[in-house]
Motif scaffolding. Structure first.
Motif, PDB file in Angstrom:
ATOM      1  N   ILE A 291       0.665  -1.374   0.125  1.00  0.00           N
ATOM      2  CA  ILE A 291      -0.012  -0.079   0.086  1.00  0.00           C
ATOM      3  C   ILE A 291       0.932   1.333  -0.054  1.00  0.00           C
ATOM      4  N   PHE A 292       0.285   2.233  -0.745  1.00  0.00           N
ATOM      5  CA  PHE A 292       1.223   3.423  -0.757  1.00  0.00           C
ATOM      6  C   PHE A 292       0.307   4.657  -0.530  1.00  0.00           C
ATOM      7  N   LEU A 293       0.951   5.468   0.588  1.00  0.00           N
ATOM      8  CA  LEU A 293      -0.080   6.825   0.862  1.00  0.00           C
ATOM      9  C   LEU A 293       0.723   8.040   0.188  1.00  0.00           C
ATOM     10  N   GLY A 294       0.187   8.938  -0.857  1.00  0.00           N
ATOM     11  CA  GLY A 294       0.727  10.020  -1.285  1.00  0.00           C
ATOM     12  C   GLY A 294      -0.214  10.819  -1.698  1.00  0.00           C
ATOM     13  N   ASP A 295       0.385  12.130  -1.799  1.00  0.00           N
ATOM     14  CA  ASP A 295      -0.592  13.463  -1.895  1.00  0.00           C
ATOM     15  C   ASP A 295      -0.357  14.392  -3.126  1.00  0.00           C
ATOM     16  N   ASP A 296       0.999  14.059  -3.975  1.00  0.00           N
ATOM     17  CA  ASP A 296       1.116  14.934  -5.027  1.00  0.00           C
ATOM     18  C   ASP A 296       1.501  14.342  -6.377  1.00  0.00           C
ATOM     19  N   ILE A 297       1.718  14.816  -7.263  1.00  0.00           N
ATOM     20  CA  ILE A 297       1.847  14.234  -8.626  1.00  0.00           C
ATOM     21  C   ILE A 297       3.036  13.240  -8.815  1.00  0.00           C
ATOM     22  N   ASN A 298       4.253  13.681  -8.299  1.00  0.00           N
ATOM     23  CA  ASN A 298       5.363  12.804  -8.560  1.00  0.00           C
ATOM     24  C   ASN A 298       5.173  11.474  -7.668  1.00  0.00           C
ATOM     25  N   ASP A 299       3.921  11.361  -6.734  1.00  0.00           N
ATOM     26  CA  ASP A 299       3.413  10.053  -5.974  1.00  0.00           C
ATOM     27  C   ASP A 299       2.952   9.107  -7.240  1.00  0.00           C
ATOM     28  N   LEU A 300       2.454   9.669  -8.002  1.00  0.00           N
ATOM     29  CA  LEU A 300       1.685   8.984  -8.989  1.00  0.00           C
ATOM     30  C   LEU A 300       2.484   7.833  -9.604  1.00  0.00           C
ATOM     31  N   THR A 301       3.821   8.065  -9.703  1.00  0.00           N
ATOM     32  CA  THR A 301       4.458   7.020 -10.482  1.00  0.00           C
ATOM     33  C   THR A 301       4.400   5.592  -9.905  1.00  0.00           C
ATOM     34  N   VAL A 302       4.145   5.671  -8.626  1.00  0.00           N
ATOM     35  CA  VAL A 302       4.142   4.285  -8.102  1.00  0.00           C
ATOM     36  C   VAL A 302       2.937   3.411  -8.435  1.00  0.00           C
ATOM     37  N   LEU A 303       1.909   3.871  -8.994  1.00  0.00           N
ATOM     38  CA  LEU A 303       0.632   3.384  -9.159  1.00  0.00           C
ATOM     39  C   LEU A 303       0.862   1.774  -9.762  1.00  0.00           C
ATOM     40  N   PRO A 304       1.595   1.644 -10.643  1.00  0.00           N
ATOM     41  CA  PRO A 304       1.943   0.326 -11.137  1.00  0.00           C
ATOM     42  C   PRO A 304       2.333  -0.864  -9.975  1.00  0.00           C
ATOM     43  N   ALA A 305       3.297  -0.155  -9.185  1.00  0.00           N
ATOM     44  CA  ALA A 305       3.830  -0.959  -7.961  1.00  0.00           C
ATOM     45  C   ALA A 305       3.200  -1.290  -6.761  1.00  0.00           C
ATOM     46  N   VAL A 306       1.862  -0.938  -6.670  1.00  0.00           N
ATOM     47  CA  VAL A 306       1.257  -1.010  -5.421  1.00  0.00           C
ATOM     48  C   VAL A 306      -0.116  -1.846  -5.632  1.00  0.00           C
ATOM     49  N   ARG A 307      -0.717  -1.951  -4.553  1.00  0.00           N
ATOM     50  CA  ARG A 307      -2.031  -2.758  -4.472  1.00  0.00           C
ATOM     51  C   ARG A 307      -2.993  -1.610  -4.307  1.00  0.00           C
ATOM     52  N   MET A 308      -2.818  -0.688  -3.546  1.00  0.00           N
ATOM     53  CA  MET A 308      -3.658   0.504  -3.221  1.00  0.00           C
ATOM     54  C   MET A 308      -2.834   1.821  -3.223  1.00  0.00           C
ATOM     55  N   PHE A 309      -3.274   3.032  -3.598  1.00  0.00           N
ATOM     56  CA  PHE A 309      -2.870   4.014  -3.489  1.00  0.00           C
ATOM     57  C   PHE A 309      -3.672   5.340  -2.824  1.00  0.00           C
ATOM     58  N   LEU A 310      -3.295   5.552  -1.767  1.00  0.00           N
ATOM     59  CA  LEU A 310      -4.305   6.412  -0.594  1.00  0.00           C
ATOM     60  C   LEU A 310      -3.913   7.766  -0.528  1.00  0.00           C
ATOM     61  N   SER A 311      -4.726   8.537  -0.449  1.00  0.00           N
ATOM     62  CA  SER A 311      -4.570  10.158  -0.485  1.00  0.00           C
ATOM     63  C   SER A 311      -5.357  10.787   0.788  1.00  0.00           C
ATOM     64  N   PRO A 312      -4.744  11.789   1.233  1.00  0.00           N
ATOM     65  CA  PRO A 312      -5.602  12.606   2.275  1.00  0.00           C
ATOM     66  C   PRO A 312      -6.621  13.405   1.521  1.00  0.00           C
ATOM     67  N   LYS A 313      -7.619  14.021   2.190  1.00  0.00           N
ATOM     68  CA  LYS A 313      -8.685  14.601   1.373  1.00  0.00           C
ATOM     69  C   LYS A 313      -8.086  15.858   0.660  1.00  0.00           C
ATOM     70  N   ASN A 314      -7.057  16.432   1.192  1.00  0.00           N
ATOM     71  CA  ASN A 314      -6.482  17.745   0.701  1.00  0.00           C
ATOM     72  C   ASN A 314      -5.260  17.393  -0.348  1.00  0.00           C
ATOM     73  N   ALA A 315      -5.092  16.304  -0.781  1.00  0.00           N
ATOM     74  CA  ALA A 315      -4.381  15.761  -1.944  1.00  0.00           C
ATOM     75  C   ALA A 315      -4.443  16.590  -3.323  1.00  0.00           C
ATOM     76  N   HIS A 316      -3.439  16.648  -4.098  1.00  0.00           N
ATOM     77  CA  HIS A 316      -3.712  17.386  -5.370  1.00  0.00           C
ATOM     78  C   HIS A 316      -4.623  16.548  -6.217  1.00  0.00           C
ATOM     79  N   PRO A 317      -5.561  17.275  -6.964  1.00  0.00           N
ATOM     80  CA  PRO A 317      -6.732  16.624  -7.518  1.00  0.00           C
ATOM     81  C   PRO A 317      -6.227  15.569  -8.518  1.00  0.00           C
ATOM     82  N   ALA A 318      -4.975  15.793  -9.245  1.00  0.00           N
ATOM     83  CA  ALA A 318      -4.790  14.304  -9.802  1.00  0.00           C
ATOM     84  C   ALA A 318      -4.532  13.161  -8.985  1.00  0.00           C
ATOM     85  N   CYS A 319      -3.979  13.443  -7.825  1.00  0.00           N
ATOM     86  CA  CYS A 319      -3.985  12.146  -6.737  1.00  0.00           C
ATOM     87  C   CYS A 319      -5.479  11.773  -6.340  1.00  0.00           C
TER      88      CYS A 319
END
Lengths: 187, 187, 187, 187
Positions: free
Chosen positions: B118-146
Motif C-alpha cells: 500500500i502507498f500513501l501519497g498526495d502529489d503528482i510525483n507520487d503517481l509514478t508508484v501506481l503500477p507498483a502497489v495494490r492501493m494508492f491512498l490520499s488525504p482529502k486535501n491531496a492534489h486533484p490528480a492524486c
C-alpha cells in the motif's frame, strides 16, 4: 482569593460541581492535550513542541489555588521538561511507558488516592489510567476510543484552549473567579 | 492481540476488507501525508518538519501487528530520518527521484510483490508508484490528480489525522481493536 | 512535454488564457504569498519561515516549462535565500524597499518588458509594482487594498495552496498537464 | 501623507472616530495579540514565537504617522525583544508582573496620560491596565473576561490579522489611507 457567589447560578451544570472540592492532583498527558499533537523535528533531530500561553495561565491559576500538577508523557522530549520547569510543575515524567504506574507513583508520594485525581488525555495509551483516576477528560478532537470513555469532553481541541477551558470550569465549580482579582487589583 | 468480532458489523464498508490480510508493506510519502506539507526554513537553512503524535502511534501499532513501514520522500531533509529513526522504521529513503524504483527496491529486499503493498501519497510525483502497489491512498486535501487516482481518500488532511485514520480502518479490517488492549491492561 | 487538448474544454474560463503564452517572468512576494505571513522568531533572533512542499513543486514545474522565477521580498531573512537556493531560483532579492525598482532591474537583465511579467503579492507595499507588470495576483486572504487591484484572486490563502493553484491554472492555459507525464512515466 | 476624504463615508461607524486624534501611545500585550498564543519550546529550552508580517506592516504604518508603540509582556522570552528591535519599537518590556505599573512608567516618560493610551490585550492579567488606558481592545478569541471589558473586539483572532485590522480602522478614523500612497508611488 476572590469568590463570586453569582457564578454558579449562571452555569446550568458544571461537570466538576460535586468533584472539585475533593481533587488534589491534576495529571496531564502532553501531546494532543497541552499541544495539538504536533512534533516539530529539525535536521539535527532537535524536537520542538507548541504550547499555549493561555494554558500556561490556567496551570498557574490551579497552582495558586493549591492544586498539584503533573505532566505524564510517553514522549522523551526535553521540551516537555522545559515547559514544566518554566511553570514550576513538580511532577514532570517523560518517556513513560505505563501511565497507570506513573499515576500511582505520584499518588503514593502525595499520599492521595484515585478519587482525588483528574487525568486529561487524548489517545489510547492514556486509557490505562482509567482505574487510577476520578475523572478522565478529553479534548473534542481526542481519539474516538478516548471520547467513548471520557467523563467530560471539552469544546476546544488539544493545544487550542482545551486546558484553559477545563481550568475555568473547574475553578468556577469551586466558586473561584480569578478574573475579579485581576480587575480589583487594577483599581 | 485483542480481537473484537463486533467491530466489522458496525462498519458499513471497510475499504481494506478484502485487501488487508495480504498486505506486508505500507510505504508512505512524507510531505503532505505525515505532515501538512509545511517546510520550515530558518536563517541558517536548517529545515524543520511538523509530524503528529497520533500518526506516530499509528505507525507503532502497525509495526506491532507485523507490518513493514517505509518512508519514501523526494525531500532530502534529515528531519525525515530523525522521525523515521525515532519510530524504528527500517526503510527511510530521502531525496528519492523516482518513487517507483524506490518501491521496487524495497519489494525485492522483502521478497514481496505489488499486490502486498500500500502507498500513501498526495502529489503528482507520487503517481509514478501506481503500477507498483495494490492501493494508492490520499488525504482529502491531496492534489486533484492524486484524488482522481486514489483507491481510498481519507476524511482527514495530511498531517492532521490522515495516517491514523488509515491505521484505525486498516486494523479494524483485520478485526484488530488495539484500544481494547489498552483498556484491559489498565484493569 | 505532455499536452492535453481536453483540459481547456473543461475549464469554463481560464484567467491566464490570453496572457500565458507571452509571459516570461513570474515574480513572487514571499511573506503572505509563499507563506501564511508567519514570522517565527526564537530567543536568539533566528528567524524561520514556513513554506509549502506543494508550492515548491509548482515552482519546479514552471521552471521545467521555461519560466523565470523571482523572489522579491521586503524582508531580509536568510530563510528566503535558503528556500530560493533549494529551488534553483535565479533571482532572490531580499530587503527590497521598492519592488517596482526591483522588478525593473530583473526585466532589464532578462531583456523583457512589463507585458511579459506576472507578480503575486498580498500587501500594500506590493502595489507599487502595478505599472511594471501584466497581471497582479493575490491570495484570497490578501489585504483588501490588494484584492481591489488584483487581476486574479485565488481560492486559496497564501502559503496554503495559493501558488500551486496559480501554477496549475497557468499551465493548463498553455495546454500543459504535468500530471499525465508522471502517470505515463509510471507505466 | 495621503488623506482620503471618502473613506469615512463608507464606514458606518468607526470605533476610534472620536478618540484617535488624542492617542499618543499604543501598548500591546504580545502572546495572544501579536501571536496566536503559541509558545514553541525546543529540546534546549529555546523559545520561539510566531509573529505575522501583516501586523509588522501595521506597526510600521502607525510609527510613520507618529504613534509611539510599546510591547508589554508577562513573558520573559527574548523573541519578543528580537521582534521589537526589528520593528524599531522603543518600549519593549518583558517579564512584566504588573502591566498597570508598566503602562504608568511609559506614560511618565512620554509625559502623557491614560486618555492618550490604547491597550490591546487578550487574557485576564491584561485587565489590570483598565484604569490606565482610554480603550482596551481584544481579538475575537480573547478570554471571555476580556471580551466582557473590551471597548472594541476585532473580527480577527490574535496573531491572525487582529493587530492589522485595528491599524487599518484606526488610521481610517484619522482620514489616513496608506494604500493610496503606495499606489501613487507606483505611477
Amino acid at each position: 482569593m476572590v469568590k463570586d457567589s453569582n457564578i454558579k447560578d449562571t452555569q446550568t451544570s458544571n461537570p466538576f460541581e460535586s468533584v472539585s472540592s475533593e481533587i488534589k492532583l491534576i495529571a496531564i498527558d502532553v501531546d494532543g492535550v497541552l499541544t495539538d499533537g504536533s512534533i516539530y523535528l529539525d535536521d539535527h533531530g532537535n524536537q520542538t513542541k507548541k504550547f499555549n500561553s493561555r494554558d500556561g495561565m490556567g496551570i498557574r491559576l490551579l497552582q495558586k489555588y493549591g492544586f498539584e500538577i503533573a505532566l505524564i508523557s510517553g514522549s522523551k522530549s526535553n521540551s516537555i521538561k522545559a515547559r514544566g520547569i518554566s511553570l514550576n510543575i513538580n511532577f514532570i515524567m517523560t518517556g513513560v511507558e505505563n501511565k497507570h504506574v506513573a499515576i500511582n507513583k505520584i499518588q503514593k508520594i502525595l499520599n492521595i488516592n484515585p478519587s482525588q485525581t483528574i487525568f486529561l488525555g487524548d489517545d489510547i495509551n492514556d486509557l490505562t489510567v482509567l482505574p487510577a483516576v476520578r475523572m478522565f477528560l478529553s479534548p473534542k478532537n481526542a481519539h474516538p476510543a478516548c471520547l467513548g470513555k471520557a467523563n467530560w469532553i471539552g469544546k476546544c481541541e488539544g493545544g487550542e484552549g482545551f486546558f484553559r477551558e477545563f481550568t475555568d470550569l473547574f475553578l468556577f465549580s469551586l466558586n473561584i473567579n480569578p478574573y475579579l482579582e485581576f480587575e480589583s487589583s487594577s483599581t
